[in-house]
Design a protein around this motif. Structure first.
Motif, PDB file in Angstrom:
ATOM      1  N   MET A 291       7.446 -28.878 -10.864  1.00 51.85           N
ATOM      2  CA  MET A 291       6.510 -29.444 -11.833  1.00 51.85           C
ATOM      3  C   MET A 291       5.245 -28.609 -11.971  1.00 51.85           C
ATOM      4  O   MET A 291       4.639 -28.564 -13.045  1.00 51.85           O
ATOM      5  N   LEU A 292       4.848 -27.919 -10.908  1.00 50.63           N
ATOM      6  CA  LEU A 292       3.719 -26.997 -11.009  1.00 50.63           C
ATOM      7  C   LEU A 292       4.008 -25.915 -12.042  1.00 50.63           C
ATOM      8  O   LEU A 292       3.155 -25.593 -12.884  1.00 50.63           O
ATOM      9  N   ALA A 293       5.206 -25.347 -11.971  1.00 46.10           N
ATOM     10  CA  ALA A 293       5.573 -24.302 -12.927  1.00 46.10           C
ATOM     11  C   ALA A 293       5.689 -24.866 -14.336  1.00 46.10           C
ATOM     12  O   ALA A 293       5.260 -24.234 -15.315  1.00 46.10           O
ATOM     13  N   GLN A 294       6.252 -26.076 -14.460  1.00 44.77           N
ATOM     14  CA  GLN A 294       6.433 -26.678 -15.779  1.00 44.77           C
ATOM     15  C   GLN A 294       5.109 -27.043 -16.433  1.00 44.77           C
ATOM     16  O   GLN A 294       5.017 -27.122 -17.666  1.00 44.77           O
ATOM     17  N   GLU A 295       4.079 -27.266 -15.632  1.00 48.23           N
ATOM     18  CA  GLU A 295       2.753 -27.555 -16.184  1.00 48.23           C
ATOM     19  C   GLU A 295       2.225 -26.394 -17.016  1.00 48.23           C
ATOM     20  O   GLU A 295       1.360 -26.566 -17.866  1.00 48.23           O
ATOM     21  N   PHE A 296       2.731 -25.200 -16.740  1.00 43.50           N
ATOM     22  CA  PHE A 296       2.238 -24.003 -17.421  1.00 43.50           C
ATOM     23  C   PHE A 296       3.241 -23.471 -18.441  1.00 43.50           C
ATOM     24  O   PHE A 296       3.254 -22.283 -18.742  1.00 43.50           O
ATOM     25  N   GLU A 297       4.081 -24.372 -18.965  1.00 40.26           N
ATOM     26  CA  GLU A 297       5.048 -23.962 -19.982  1.00 40.26           C
ATOM     27  C   GLU A 297       4.313 -23.333 -21.160  1.00 40.26           C
ATOM     28  O   GLU A 297       3.399 -23.921 -21.738  1.00 40.26           O
ATOM     29  N   GLY A 298       4.707 -22.126 -21.518  1.00 40.18           N
ATOM     30  CA  GLY A 298       4.051 -21.421 -22.605  1.00 40.18           C
ATOM     31  C   GLY A 298       2.786 -20.686 -22.194  1.00 40.18           C
ATOM     32  O   GLY A 298       2.189 -19.967 -22.998  1.00 40.18           O
ATOM     33  N   MET A 306      -3.439 -18.390 -11.324  1.00 40.73           N
ATOM     34  CA  MET A 306      -3.697 -19.408 -10.305  1.00 40.73           C
ATOM     35  C   MET A 306      -2.976 -19.077  -9.006  1.00 40.73           C
ATOM     36  O   MET A 306      -3.594 -19.069  -7.932  1.00 40.73           O
ATOM     37  N   MET A 307      -1.685 -18.786  -9.078  1.00 39.26           N
ATOM     38  CA  MET A 307      -0.917 -18.569  -7.851  1.00 39.26           C
ATOM     39  C   MET A 307      -1.367 -17.316  -7.117  1.00 39.26           C
ATOM     40  O   MET A 307      -1.544 -17.332  -5.889  1.00 39.26           O
ATOM     41  N   LEU A 308      -1.570 -16.224  -7.843  1.00 37.72           N
ATOM     42  CA  LEU A 308      -2.030 -14.998  -7.178  1.00 37.72           C
ATOM     43  C   LEU A 308      -3.442 -15.186  -6.637  1.00 37.72           C
ATOM     44  O   LEU A 308      -3.792 -14.627  -5.590  1.00 37.72           O
ATOM     45  N   GLY A 309      -4.247 -16.004  -7.323  1.00 42.65           N
ATOM     46  CA  GLY A 309      -5.575 -16.319  -6.809  1.00 42.65           C
ATOM     47  C   GLY A 309      -5.504 -17.083  -5.493  1.00 42.65           C
ATOM     48  O   GLY A 309      -6.296 -16.831  -4.572  1.00 42.65           O
ATOM     49  N   SER A 325      -1.964 -30.000  -7.892  1.00 44.49           N
ATOM     50  CA  SER A 325      -0.945 -30.432  -6.929  1.00 44.49           C
ATOM     51  C   SER A 325      -1.095 -31.908  -6.597  1.00 44.49           C
ATOM     52  O   SER A 325      -0.089 -32.637  -6.506  1.00 44.49           O
ATOM     53  N   GLN A 326      -2.329 -32.372  -6.412  1.00 50.67           N
ATOM     54  CA  GLN A 326      -2.535 -33.777  -6.065  1.00 50.67           C
ATOM     55  C   GLN A 326      -2.083 -34.701  -7.189  1.00 50.67           C
ATOM     56  O   GLN A 326      -1.449 -35.741  -6.941  1.00 50.67           O
TER      57      GLN A 326
END
Length: 386
Positions: A291-298, A306-309, A325-326
C-alpha cells in the motif's frame, strides 16, 4: 550520448557511499564477531554440498514443512491457494533449470515504452528499490525462520537445526566475499542453483514455483516468491509498460547486491516501524509495503525520493514515511478486525513406510538424491566474486 546506466543498476547504485560503507561494515562486524564467528566461505560451500545428502532421506517431510511454514507466514497466499487463484510448488534437492525470461531487453522496446510513459526511468528505479526490499525480507525471514520451527525440524532430524543456523550465518560472509563471482553466475542462462518463478498460467492462476538444493534456501525462495507476487500489483496498469519495467529491473544479475544491501534496508524500515509506530507487526508488513507503493501511483519520483531519503537518514523523508505508514497501518488493522483469521497449519511428520518382506530395497529404490555433479558450474575457487 544516451545514458544506459539506469538499466543496469541494482539498489547499490542509488545509495551514497557512506550508506553502503555503513552497511558493509556492519555486516562484516557481525560475521567476524569473535564470540559468534560465521563459518568461512569454504565451510559454507561444504554445507551447500553436504546438506542435500543429509536431507535426502527426509525430502518429503521437509517439503511439507516448508509449505506449512510458508503458508503460516503468508496467510494471504494460503487464502489464494484455497480459492484456486494461486498455486505454490516447493521442490527440494532438485537441480534448477534455465531462466523463464530473457535477461536482456531490446533497447527499441524500452524507447517505445518511454514514449508511452514519461515516468519510465523513475518507475524502473522504484522497481529496483522494491526488489531490494523483497530480497532483504527473503534473506532475513527465509533463513531465520529456522528459529521458530526448531521442534518440527528436530522431529525430522536432530542434526538439522544446528546445520541450518550455520548455513544462514555463513551465507552472509559468503555473499559479501564472493559478490562478483555470484553476479557472473546469476547472469548465466542456465544452471540456477536456487530459484523462484512467479507467473500467470494459461488458466489465469498465479504460479509460485520455488526450488532449492536445501531447506534454508528453499524457504528463502518461497518468501521471495510471496514478496515478488505482491510487488507485481504495484506495477502500472498498462501491461506493456509493466512487462518492460520487469524486463529491465528484474534481471537475475541484480539479485546479489540487492540481497547484500536489501537485508539492511528492510531492517532499517522495521526498526522505524517497531520503534515509532503503533499497531505494526510482521504479519501486516506485506500489505504495508504494497500500500505504500500504491499510494504513489503515477508519482514514482515521489516514492523514490521518500524511500531513498529514509535510507540516507533524511529526517524530513523519515517523518513523511512514518506519517504515511501509520495511516496505512491503522487502515489495515481496522479491516482485519472484520476479517476471519486463517487457522495456523500444523506440520505432521510422515510415518515411515515399512518395506514388504519380498521387496528388494537396493534394486527397486529410485535414486533421486541430489547429485553435486549437477552443479558443475558452481565453482567457488574463483578469486573474483557475489
Amino acid at each position: 550520448m544516451k545514458k544506459n546506466w539506469l538499466f543496469e543498476a541494482p539498489i547499490s547504485d542509488y545509495l551514497p557511499d557512506d550508506v553502503k560503507n555503513r552497511i558493509e561494515r556492519t555486516a562484516k562486524n557481525l560475521y567476524d564477531n569473535p564470540e559468534n564467528k560465521a563459518p568461512s566461505s569454504q565451510e559454507f560451500t561444504s554445507l551447500m554440498f553436504g546438506l542435500p545428502n543429509i536431507e535426502s532421506n527426509h525430502k518429503s517431510d521437509l517439503q511439507d514443512l516448508a509449505l506449512v511454514t510458508f503458508f503460516n507466514m503468508y496467510p494471504h497466499i494460503k487464502r489464494g491457494v484455497d480459492t484456486g487463484k494461486i498455486k505454490v510448488n516447493a521442490i527440494l534437492g532438485q537441480g534448477s533449470g534455465g531462466r523463464k525470461l530473457s535477461q536482456e531487453i531490446p533497447t527499441s522496446k524500452i524507447e517505445k515504452v518511454k514514449q508511452v510513459d514519461s515516468s519510465f526511468d523513475e518507475r524502473v528505479k522504484q522497481r529496483h528499490i522494491q526488489n531490494a526490499l523483497t530480497q532483504g525480507a527473503a534473506w532475513r525471514d527465509g533463513f531465520n525462520v529456522v528459529n521458530s520451527i526448531e521442534n518440527e525440524l528436530n522431529s525430522i532430524d536432530p542434526r538439522l537445526v544446528d546445520l541450518y543456523k550455520k548455513f544462514g550465518s555463513g551465507a552472509s560472509r559468503f555473499y559479501w566475499e564472493n559478490t562478483a563471482q555470484l553476479e557472473r553466475m546469476a547472469q548465466s542462462v542456465t544452471g540456477r542453483v536456487a530459484y523462484c518463478d512467479v507467473y500467470l498460467d494459461k488458466n489465469g492462476v498465479w504460479i509460485i514455483d520455488a526450488a532449492a538444493p536445501n531447506f534454508p534456501l528453499l524457504m528463502h525462495e518461497l518468501v521471495k516468491g510471496a514478496r515478488y507476487y505482491d510487488s507485481i500489483f504495484t506495477l502500472p496498469k498498462n501491461k506493456e509498460v509493466g512487462d518492460t519495467i520487469m524486463g529491465v529491473a528484474d534481471a537475475h544479475k541484480h539479485e546479489i547486491k540487492n540481497m547484500n544491501y536489501g537485508r539492511a534496508l528492510i531492517e532499517q524500515l522495521r526498526f522505524l516501524w517497531d520503534m515509532e509506530l503503533d499497531g505494526y507487526s510482521r504479519e501486516i508488513e506485506p500489505d504495508l509495503l504494497l500500500m505504500l507503493a500504491q499510494e504513489f501511483e503515477g508519482k514514482p519520483d515521489d516514492y523514490n525520493e521518500m524511500m531513498l531519503g529514509v535510507f540516507k537518514n533524511d529526517k524530513k523523508q523519515i517523518d513523511k514515511f512514518l506519517d504515511l505508514s501509520q495511516e496505512i497501518i491503522d487502515d489495515i488493522n481496522y479491516e482485519k478486525k472484520n476479517e476471519k483469521p486463517i487457522e495456523k497449519m500444523k506440520f505432521e511428520k510422515k510415518k515411515p513406510i515399512e518395506p514388504k518382506d519380498d521387496e528388494d530395497d537396493e534394486d527397486d529404490e529410485d535414486d533421486d538424491d541430489f547429485n553435486p555433479d549437477d552443479w558443475d558450474n558452481f565453482d567457488f575457487d574463483d578469486e573474483d566474486e557475489d
